[in-house]
Design a protein around this motif. Structure first.
Motif, short mmCIF file in Angstrom:
data_model
loop_
_atom_site.label_atom_id
_atom_site.label_comp_id
_atom_site.label_asym_id
_atom_site.label_seq_id
_atom_site.Cartn_x
_atom_site.Cartn_y
_atom_site.Cartn_z
N SER A 26 -68.92 46.18 -3.67
CA SER A 26 -68.50 47.53 -3.27
C SER A 26 -68.69 47.79 -1.77
O SER A 26 -67.84 48.39 -1.13
CB SER A 26 -69.28 48.58 -4.07
N ILE A 42 -64.59 44.50 -7.48
CA ILE A 42 -64.80 45.56 -6.49
C ILE A 42 -66.18 46.18 -6.67
O ILE A 42 -66.88 46.46 -5.68
CB ILE A 42 -63.70 46.63 -6.61
N VAL A 71 -56.43 46.03 -1.52
CA VAL A 71 -57.69 45.72 -2.21
C VAL A 71 -57.49 45.75 -3.72
O VAL A 71 -57.90 44.82 -4.44
CB VAL A 71 -58.80 46.72 -1.78
N LEU A 129 -58.06 42.43 -6.16
CA LEU A 129 -59.37 42.39 -6.83
C LEU A 129 -59.34 43.24 -8.08
O LEU A 129 -58.74 44.33 -8.08
CB LEU A 129 -60.47 42.90 -5.89
N THR A 172 -55.94 50.36 0.62
CA THR A 172 -56.42 50.48 -0.76
C THR A 172 -55.52 49.71 -1.73
O THR A 172 -56.00 49.09 -2.69
CB THR A 172 -56.51 51.96 -1.17
N GLN A 229 -64.47 52.62 -7.14
CA GLN A 229 -65.40 52.78 -8.25
C GLN A 229 -65.30 54.17 -8.88
O GLN A 229 -65.38 54.32 -10.09
CB GLN A 229 -66.83 52.56 -7.77
N ALA A 285 -65.91 45.50 0.28
CA ALA A 285 -64.73 45.20 -0.54
C ALA A 285 -63.58 44.63 0.28
O ALA A 285 -62.86 43.74 -0.17
CB ALA A 285 -64.28 46.46 -1.27
N GLY A 329 -64.70 50.51 -1.35
CA GLY A 329 -65.19 50.06 -2.66
C GLY A 329 -65.74 51.21 -3.48
O GLY A 329 -65.48 51.31 -4.68
N ALA A 365 -61.84 41.03 -0.45
CA ALA A 365 -60.41 40.97 -0.75
C ALA A 365 -59.70 40.04 0.21
O ALA A 365 -58.85 39.23 -0.21
CB ALA A 365 -59.81 42.37 -0.66
#
Length: 438
Positions: free
Chosen positions: A257, A253, A244, A248, A241, A36, A260, A32, A264
Protein backbone atom coordinates in the motif's frame (compact mmCIF):
# COMPACT_ATOMS: atom_id res chain seq x y z
CA UNK A 1 9.85 29.66 -9.66
CA UNK A 2 10.48 31.05 -13.14
CA UNK A 3 9.54 34.64 -13.95
CA UNK A 4 9.10 36.50 -17.18
CA UNK A 5 11.49 39.20 -18.33
CA UNK A 6 9.28 41.88 -16.81
CA UNK A 7 9.84 40.33 -13.38
CA UNK A 8 6.26 39.02 -13.21
CA UNK A 9 5.05 35.44 -13.09
CA UNK A 10 3.52 34.40 -16.39
CA UNK A 11 0.80 31.86 -17.20
CA UNK A 12 3.06 28.81 -17.54
CA UNK A 13 4.95 29.58 -14.34
CA UNK A 14 1.72 30.18 -12.40
CA UNK A 15 0.28 26.92 -13.74
CA UNK A 16 3.52 25.18 -12.74
CA UNK A 17 3.18 26.45 -9.16
CA UNK A 18 -0.24 24.84 -8.84
CA UNK A 19 0.62 21.56 -10.57
CA UNK A 20 3.92 21.30 -8.69
CA UNK A 21 2.07 21.80 -5.42
CA UNK A 22 -0.61 19.22 -6.19
CA UNK A 23 1.34 16.50 -8.00
CA UNK A 24 3.90 16.13 -5.24
CA UNK A 25 4.54 13.50 -2.63
CA UNK A 26 0.88 12.84 -1.88
CA UNK A 27 0.08 10.76 -4.96
CA UNK A 28 2.98 8.41 -4.18
CA UNK A 29 1.97 8.13 -0.52
CA UNK A 30 -1.76 7.51 -0.65
CA UNK A 31 -2.67 5.85 -3.97
CA UNK A 32 -2.55 2.44 -2.31
CA UNK A 33 -4.60 3.72 0.64
CA UNK A 34 -7.19 5.18 -1.76
CA UNK A 35 -7.64 1.84 -3.52
CA UNK A 36 -7.88 0.00 -0.19
CA UNK A 37 -10.72 2.31 0.84
CA UNK A 38 -12.61 2.63 -2.44
CA UNK A 39 -11.62 -0.54 -4.37
CA UNK A 40 -12.42 -0.28 -8.09
CA UNK A 41 -13.95 3.17 -7.62
CA UNK A 42 -10.56 4.76 -6.88
CA UNK A 43 -10.48 6.75 -10.17
CA UNK A 44 -13.96 8.05 -9.33
CA UNK A 45 -12.74 8.97 -5.85
CA UNK A 46 -10.09 11.23 -7.35
CA UNK A 47 -12.77 12.88 -9.49
CA UNK A 48 -14.97 13.47 -6.43
CA UNK A 49 -12.10 15.04 -4.50
CA UNK A 50 -11.17 17.03 -7.60
CA UNK A 51 -14.67 18.52 -7.90
CA UNK A 52 -14.42 19.83 -4.33
CA UNK A 53 -11.02 21.31 -5.22
CA UNK A 54 -12.43 22.89 -8.41
CA UNK A 55 -15.25 24.61 -6.52
CA UNK A 56 -12.77 25.93 -3.96
CA UNK A 57 -10.32 27.09 -6.62
CA UNK A 58 -13.05 29.45 -7.89
CA UNK A 59 -13.14 31.19 -4.49
CA UNK A 60 -9.34 31.39 -4.47
CA UNK A 61 -9.39 32.82 -7.99
CA UNK A 62 -11.86 35.60 -7.15
CA UNK A 63 -10.17 36.50 -3.87
CA UNK A 64 -6.69 36.50 -5.40
CA UNK A 65 -7.89 38.93 -8.05
CA UNK A 66 -9.35 41.26 -5.42
CA UNK A 67 -6.86 40.84 -2.57
CA UNK A 68 -3.46 39.91 -4.06
CA UNK A 69 -1.10 39.23 -1.18
CA UNK A 70 1.84 37.01 -0.34
CA UNK A 71 -0.29 36.03 2.65
CA UNK A 72 -2.66 34.10 0.35
CA UNK A 73 -5.03 32.06 2.49
CA UNK A 74 -4.05 34.04 5.61
CA UNK A 75 -5.17 37.26 3.94
CA UNK A 76 -8.41 35.77 2.58
CA UNK A 77 -9.51 34.59 6.01
CA UNK A 78 -8.83 37.99 7.55
CA UNK A 79 -10.76 39.68 4.73
CA UNK A 80 -13.66 37.28 5.03
CA UNK A 81 -14.08 37.09 8.78
CA UNK A 82 -12.24 40.09 10.17
CA UNK A 83 -9.40 40.13 12.70
CA UNK A 84 -11.12 37.87 15.23
CA UNK A 85 -10.29 34.65 17.05
CA UNK A 86 -11.86 32.57 14.27
CA UNK A 87 -9.52 33.91 11.57
CA UNK A 88 -6.54 33.49 13.84
CA UNK A 89 -7.45 29.94 14.81
CA UNK A 90 -8.02 28.93 11.18
CA UNK A 91 -4.61 30.30 10.21
CA UNK A 92 -3.00 28.31 13.02
CA UNK A 93 -4.90 25.25 11.76
CA UNK A 94 -3.46 25.98 8.31
CA UNK A 95 0.03 25.82 9.80
CA UNK A 96 -0.80 22.55 11.54
CA UNK A 97 -2.11 21.10 8.28
CA UNK A 98 1.18 21.88 6.57
CA UNK A 99 3.03 20.12 9.38
CA UNK A 100 0.87 17.07 8.67
CA UNK A 101 1.57 17.40 4.95
CA UNK A 102 5.30 17.34 5.64
CA UNK A 103 4.84 14.10 7.56
CA UNK A 104 2.94 12.54 4.63
CA UNK A 105 5.71 13.50 2.20
CA UNK A 106 8.42 12.21 4.54
CA UNK A 107 6.55 8.94 5.10
CA UNK A 108 6.27 8.46 1.34
CA UNK A 109 10.01 9.09 0.91
CA UNK A 110 10.76 6.51 3.58
CA UNK A 111 8.39 3.94 2.07
CA UNK A 112 9.90 4.20 -1.41
CA UNK A 113 13.46 4.58 -0.16
CA UNK A 114 13.13 1.41 1.91
CA UNK A 115 13.13 -0.52 -1.38
CA UNK A 116 16.88 0.11 -1.55
CA UNK A 117 17.53 -1.11 2.02
CA UNK A 118 17.48 -4.95 2.00
CA UNK A 119 17.94 -5.33 5.77
CA UNK A 120 16.20 -4.31 8.99
CA UNK A 121 12.54 -3.97 9.93
CA UNK A 122 10.73 -2.21 7.04
CA UNK A 123 8.68 -0.02 9.39
CA UNK A 124 11.81 1.11 11.23
CA UNK A 125 13.69 1.74 7.98
CA UNK A 126 10.77 3.76 6.60
CA UNK A 127 10.64 6.03 9.65
CA UNK A 128 14.43 6.31 9.86
CA UNK A 129 14.67 7.43 6.24
CA UNK A 130 11.74 9.82 6.68
CA UNK A 131 13.30 11.38 9.78
CA UNK A 132 16.73 11.58 8.16
CA UNK A 133 15.33 13.42 5.14
CA UNK A 134 13.47 15.95 7.29
CA UNK A 135 16.62 16.71 9.27
CA UNK A 136 18.82 16.86 6.16
CA UNK A 137 16.51 19.31 4.41
CA UNK A 138 16.40 21.55 7.46
CA UNK A 139 20.19 21.80 7.18
CA UNK A 140 19.94 22.41 3.43
CA UNK A 141 17.46 25.25 3.96
CA UNK A 142 19.75 26.87 6.50
CA UNK A 143 22.86 26.80 4.34
CA UNK A 144 21.72 26.43 0.73
CA UNK A 145 18.05 27.28 0.32
CA UNK A 146 18.62 29.48 -2.74
CA UNK A 147 20.36 26.67 -4.63
CA UNK A 148 17.62 24.15 -3.91
CA UNK A 149 14.81 26.58 -4.75
CA UNK A 150 16.48 27.29 -8.10
CA UNK A 151 16.51 23.56 -8.75
CA UNK A 152 12.79 23.10 -7.98
CA UNK A 153 11.72 23.50 -11.63
CA UNK A 154 14.20 20.82 -12.70
CA UNK A 155 12.96 18.44 -9.98
CA UNK A 156 9.35 19.07 -10.98
CA UNK A 157 10.12 18.50 -14.67
CA UNK A 158 11.93 15.25 -13.87
CA UNK A 159 9.06 14.02 -11.74
CA UNK A 160 6.47 14.77 -14.42
CA UNK A 161 8.52 13.09 -17.17
CA UNK A 162 8.96 9.92 -15.12
CA UNK A 163 5.25 9.83 -14.22
CA UNK A 164 4.39 10.30 -17.90
CA UNK A 165 6.58 7.29 -18.78
CA UNK A 166 4.83 5.26 -16.07
CA UNK A 167 1.40 6.18 -17.45
CA UNK A 168 2.23 5.70 -21.14
CA UNK A 169 4.00 2.34 -20.68
CA UNK A 170 1.37 1.14 -18.20
CA UNK A 171 -1.54 1.97 -20.51
CA UNK A 172 0.19 0.36 -23.48
CA UNK A 173 0.62 -2.99 -21.71
CA UNK A 174 -2.19 -5.57 -21.24
CA UNK A 175 -4.33 -4.65 -18.23
CA UNK A 176 -7.17 -6.26 -16.28
CA UNK A 177 -9.87 -3.57 -16.34
CA UNK A 178 -12.45 -5.76 -14.59
CA UNK A 179 -11.21 -4.46 -11.23
CA UNK A 180 -12.70 -1.07 -12.17
CA UNK A 181 -16.16 -2.47 -12.98
CA UNK A 182 -19.07 -0.95 -10.99
CA UNK A 183 -19.48 -4.28 -9.23
CA UNK A 184 -16.12 -3.60 -7.54
CA UNK A 185 -17.20 -0.18 -6.20
CA UNK A 186 -17.77 0.47 -2.51
CA UNK A 187 -21.09 2.09 -1.43
CA UNK A 188 -21.47 5.83 -2.25
CA UNK A 189 -20.86 7.12 1.29
CA UNK A 190 -17.70 5.04 1.59
CA UNK A 191 -16.61 6.30 -1.82
CA UNK A 192 -16.99 9.94 -0.77
CA UNK A 193 -15.28 9.27 2.55
CA UNK A 194 -12.38 7.52 0.84
CA UNK A 195 -12.06 10.37 -1.64
CA UNK A 196 -11.79 12.88 1.17
CA UNK A 197 -9.10 11.01 3.07
CA UNK A 198 -6.84 11.59 0.07
CA UNK A 199 -8.05 15.17 -0.50
CA UNK A 200 -4.63 16.47 0.55
CA UNK A 201 -3.48 15.53 -2.97
CA UNK A 202 -5.29 18.63 -4.23
CA UNK A 203 -4.38 21.23 -1.61
CA UNK A 204 -1.39 22.53 -3.59
CA UNK A 205 -3.38 24.87 -5.84
CA UNK A 206 -3.68 27.32 -2.94
CA UNK A 207 0.05 28.07 -3.29
CA UNK A 208 -0.83 30.14 -6.36
CA UNK A 209 -2.49 32.67 -4.05
CA UNK A 210 0.83 33.44 -2.35
CA UNK A 211 2.21 34.57 -5.71
CA UNK A 212 -0.80 36.84 -6.32
CA UNK A 213 1.06 40.19 -6.27
CA UNK A 214 3.61 38.92 -8.84
CA UNK A 215 1.17 37.52 -11.39
CA UNK A 216 1.34 39.07 -14.84
CA UNK A 217 -2.07 39.84 -16.40
CA UNK A 218 -3.96 38.18 -13.49
CA UNK A 219 -7.40 38.21 -15.16
CA UNK A 220 -6.04 35.97 -17.90
CA UNK A 221 -3.39 34.04 -15.99
CA UNK A 222 -5.16 33.11 -12.74
CA UNK A 223 -8.16 31.25 -14.26
CA UNK A 224 -5.79 29.08 -16.28
CA UNK A 225 -3.51 28.50 -13.29
CA UNK A 226 -6.27 27.64 -10.80
CA UNK A 227 -8.89 25.85 -12.89
CA UNK A 228 -6.48 24.43 -15.44
CA UNK A 229 -4.10 23.21 -12.75
CA UNK A 230 -6.80 21.30 -10.87
CA UNK A 231 -8.15 19.77 -14.11
CA UNK A 232 -4.68 18.59 -15.13
CA UNK A 233 -4.14 17.07 -11.68
CA UNK A 234 -7.50 15.23 -11.89
CA UNK A 235 -6.58 13.70 -15.25
CA UNK A 236 -3.12 12.66 -14.03
CA UNK A 237 -4.51 11.05 -10.88
CA UNK A 238 -7.16 9.14 -12.84
CA UNK A 239 -4.56 7.78 -15.27
CA UNK A 240 -2.13 6.82 -12.50
CA UNK A 241 -4.87 5.00 -10.59
CA UNK A 242 -6.07 3.16 -13.72
CA UNK A 243 -2.52 1.93 -14.36
CA UNK A 244 -2.12 0.68 -10.79
CA UNK A 245 -5.53 -1.05 -10.77
CA UNK A 246 -4.94 -2.47 -14.22
CA UNK A 247 -1.71 -4.20 -13.24
CA UNK A 248 -2.19 -5.14 -9.56
CA UNK A 249 -4.98 -7.01 -7.83
CA UNK A 250 -6.46 -5.76 -4.57
CA UNK A 251 -4.39 -8.09 -2.40
CA UNK A 252 -1.13 -6.97 -4.05
CA UNK A 253 -2.10 -3.34 -3.52
CA UNK A 254 -2.93 -4.01 0.13
CA UNK A 255 0.42 -5.74 0.69
CA UNK A 256 2.33 -2.84 -0.92
CA UNK A 257 0.00 0.00 0.00
CA UNK A 258 2.71 2.52 0.94
CA UNK A 259 4.61 2.06 -2.34
CA UNK A 260 1.91 0.89 -4.76
CA UNK A 261 3.17 2.92 -7.73
CA UNK A 262 6.65 1.45 -7.52
CA UNK A 263 5.36 -2.13 -7.18
CA UNK A 264 3.03 -1.60 -10.15
CA UNK A 265 5.86 -0.20 -12.27
CA UNK A 266 8.07 -3.21 -11.53
CA UNK A 267 5.19 -5.53 -12.44
CA UNK A 268 5.09 -4.32 -16.06
CA UNK A 269 8.49 -2.66 -16.56
CA UNK A 270 10.74 -5.08 -14.72
CA UNK A 271 13.96 -3.53 -13.36
CA UNK A 272 13.21 -0.33 -15.32
CA UNK A 273 10.34 0.22 -12.89
CA UNK A 274 12.92 1.76 -10.58
CA UNK A 275 12.21 5.04 -12.40
CA UNK A 276 8.99 5.38 -10.40
CA UNK A 277 10.89 4.92 -7.16
CA UNK A 278 13.29 7.63 -8.33
CA UNK A 279 10.34 9.85 -9.25
CA UNK A 280 8.87 9.31 -5.77
CA UNK A 281 12.13 10.21 -4.07
CA UNK A 282 12.48 13.32 -6.25
CA UNK A 283 8.87 14.37 -5.74
CA UNK A 284 8.79 13.89 -2.00
CA UNK A 285 12.17 15.54 -1.45
CA UNK A 286 11.30 18.58 -3.53
CA UNK A 287 7.83 18.78 -1.94
CA UNK A 288 9.32 18.75 1.57
CA UNK A 289 11.89 21.33 0.62
CA UNK A 290 9.30 23.61 -0.98
CA UNK A 291 7.05 23.23 2.08
CA UNK A 292 9.97 24.04 4.39
CA UNK A 293 10.76 27.08 2.24
CA UNK A 294 7.16 28.21 2.49
CA UNK A 295 6.80 27.28 6.18
CA UNK A 296 9.04 30.04 7.41
CA UNK A 297 7.26 32.51 5.17
CA UNK A 298 3.83 31.29 6.30
CA UNK A 299 4.62 31.72 9.98
CA UNK A 300 6.40 35.00 9.19
CA UNK A 301 3.26 36.21 7.39
CA UNK A 302 0.96 35.11 10.19
CA UNK A 303 3.25 36.79 12.72
CA UNK A 304 3.23 40.00 10.64
CA UNK A 305 -0.58 39.89 10.70
CA UNK A 306 -0.41 39.86 14.50
CA UNK A 307 -1.45 36.24 15.13
CA UNK A 308 1.89 34.77 16.20
CA UNK A 309 4.80 36.02 18.35
CA UNK A 310 7.06 38.74 16.96
CA UNK A 311 10.00 36.34 17.35
CA UNK A 312 8.75 34.50 14.25
CA UNK A 313 9.36 37.67 12.22
CA UNK A 314 13.12 37.40 12.73
CA UNK A 315 15.58 36.36 10.02
CA UNK A 316 18.28 33.71 10.32
CA UNK A 317 20.98 33.95 7.65
CA UNK A 318 18.64 36.27 5.75
CA UNK A 319 15.77 33.75 5.79
CA UNK A 320 12.66 33.57 8.06
CA UNK A 321 13.57 30.08 9.25
CA UNK A 322 12.17 29.87 12.78
CA UNK A 323 8.80 28.65 11.53
CA UNK A 324 10.58 25.92 9.55
CA UNK A 325 12.14 24.57 12.76
CA UNK A 326 8.71 24.35 14.40
CA UNK A 327 7.27 22.60 11.33
CA UNK A 328 10.16 20.11 11.25
CA UNK A 329 9.85 19.17 14.93
CA UNK A 330 6.13 18.45 14.67
CA UNK A 331 6.56 16.55 11.39
CA UNK A 332 9.19 14.34 13.04
CA UNK A 333 6.80 13.56 15.88
CA UNK A 334 3.94 12.71 13.51
CA UNK A 335 5.96 10.51 11.16
CA UNK A 336 7.44 8.49 14.03
CA UNK A 337 4.35 7.98 16.17
CA UNK A 338 1.32 7.85 13.85
CA UNK A 339 0.37 5.50 10.97
CA UNK A 340 0.02 6.88 7.45
CA UNK A 341 -3.79 6.68 7.37
CA UNK A 342 -4.02 8.76 10.56
CA UNK A 343 -1.64 11.37 9.15
CA UNK A 344 -3.53 11.51 5.85
CA UNK A 345 -6.86 11.88 7.67
CA UNK A 346 -5.56 14.79 9.75
CA UNK A 347 -4.12 16.57 6.73
CA UNK A 348 -7.15 16.14 4.50
CA UNK A 349 -9.59 17.18 7.24
CA UNK A 350 -7.49 20.20 8.09
CA UNK A 351 -7.45 21.44 4.51
CA UNK A 352 -11.15 20.70 4.06
CA UNK A 353 -11.89 22.96 7.03
CA UNK A 354 -9.62 25.68 5.67
CA UNK A 355 -11.17 25.47 2.21
CA UNK A 356 -14.68 25.51 3.67
CA UNK A 357 -13.77 28.73 5.46
CA UNK A 358 -12.27 30.32 2.32
CA UNK A 359 -15.37 29.42 0.32
CA UNK A 360 -17.56 30.97 3.01
CA UNK A 361 -15.29 34.04 3.13
CA UNK A 362 -15.86 34.53 -0.59
CA UNK A 363 -19.62 34.17 -0.13
CA UNK A 364 -19.45 36.97 2.43
CA UNK A 365 -17.35 39.13 0.09
CA UNK A 366 -19.03 38.11 -3.17
CA UNK A 367 -20.02 41.67 -4.09
CA UNK A 368 -16.48 42.97 -3.59
CA UNK A 369 -14.85 40.05 -5.38
CA UNK A 370 -17.44 40.16 -8.20
CA UNK A 371 -18.19 36.48 -7.62
CA UNK A 372 -21.12 34.20 -8.26
CA UNK A 373 -21.93 33.52 -4.62
CA UNK A 374 -23.79 30.31 -5.45
CA UNK A 375 -20.59 28.67 -6.74
CA UNK A 376 -18.72 29.40 -3.52
CA UNK A 377 -21.75 28.35 -1.46
CA UNK A 378 -21.75 25.06 -3.36
CA UNK A 379 -18.10 24.80 -2.36
CA UNK A 380 -19.06 25.35 1.28
CA UNK A 381 -21.67 22.59 1.11
CA UNK A 382 -19.32 20.24 -0.76
CA UNK A 383 -16.53 20.73 1.80
CA UNK A 384 -18.98 20.23 4.67
CA UNK A 385 -20.42 17.00 3.21
CA UNK A 386 -16.93 15.77 2.43
CA UNK A 387 -15.72 16.47 5.96
CA UNK A 388 -18.73 14.72 7.51
CA UNK A 389 -18.22 11.69 5.25
CA UNK A 390 -14.54 11.55 6.18
CA UNK A 391 -15.34 11.71 9.90
CA UNK A 392 -17.99 9.00 9.47
CA UNK A 393 -15.50 6.73 7.71
CA UNK A 394 -12.94 7.18 10.48
CA UNK A 395 -15.49 6.73 13.27
CA UNK A 396 -17.12 3.57 11.95
CA UNK A 397 -13.87 1.53 12.06
CA UNK A 398 -12.66 0.66 15.55
CA UNK A 399 -9.00 0.75 14.51
CA UNK A 400 -9.21 4.30 13.12
CA UNK A 401 -11.66 5.82 15.62
CA UNK A 402 -8.87 7.32 17.77
CA UNK A 403 -7.71 9.27 14.71
CA UNK A 404 -10.85 11.37 14.96
CA UNK A 405 -9.89 12.51 18.43
CA UNK A 406 -6.50 13.59 17.09
CA UNK A 407 -8.32 15.74 14.54
CA UNK A 408 -10.59 17.20 17.24
CA UNK A 409 -7.47 17.91 19.27
CA UNK A 410 -5.92 19.82 16.36
CA UNK A 411 -8.99 22.03 16.00
CA UNK A 412 -9.38 22.68 19.72
CA UNK A 413 -5.66 23.38 20.07
CA UNK A 414 -5.83 25.98 17.26
CA UNK A 415 -8.60 27.91 19.01
CA UNK A 416 -7.02 27.59 22.48
CA UNK A 417 -3.63 28.75 21.20
CA UNK A 418 -5.17 31.72 19.41
CA UNK A 419 -7.42 32.78 22.32
CA UNK A 420 -4.63 32.39 24.88
CA UNK A 421 -2.13 34.24 22.72
CA UNK A 422 -4.50 37.16 22.26
CA UNK A 423 -5.25 37.33 25.97
CA UNK A 424 -1.58 37.26 26.95
CA UNK A 425 -0.10 39.57 24.31
CA UNK A 426 -3.03 41.80 23.29
CA UNK A 427 -1.62 41.86 19.73
CA UNK A 428 -4.15 42.81 17.05
CA UNK A 429 -4.53 41.29 13.60
CA UNK A 430 -4.15 43.41 10.50
CA UNK A 431 -4.56 42.97 6.76
CA UNK A 432 -1.44 42.50 4.65
CA UNK A 433 -2.60 43.84 1.31
CA UNK A 434 -4.47 46.65 -0.34
CA UNK A 435 -7.55 46.02 -2.48
CA UNK A 436 -6.82 45.36 -6.12
CA UNK A 437 -9.26 45.51 -8.98
CA UNK A 438 -7.19 44.95 -12.08
Amino acid sequence: MAKTESGKIGTISALSIGIGGMVGGGIFAVTGLTIQLTKGAAPVAFVVAGIVALLTSYSYLRMTLKYPSQGGTVEFLIRGFGPGVFSGAMNILLSMSYMVLLAVYAYAFGSYGAVFVPFGDPAFVTRALASGLLIALVVVNIFGADLVIRSENAFNAGKMILLAIFIIVGLSMPMDLSRMAPSEYVPPVELIAGAMIIFLNYEGFELIANAGPDIKNPKKTLPIAYIGGVLIAIVLYILITIVVLGHLDFNQIKDHSDSALSFAAHSFMGPAGVIVTIAALLATSSAINATFYGAGRLTYTIAKSGELPKELERDIRGQPLEGMFVFAIFALILVNFLPLNAIATMGSAGFLLIFLAVNWANVRRATETESRAWISMTGVIACAIALLALCWQVWRVDATRPHLWILVGMIVAAFVIEATYRAVTARKMKSLSADHTS
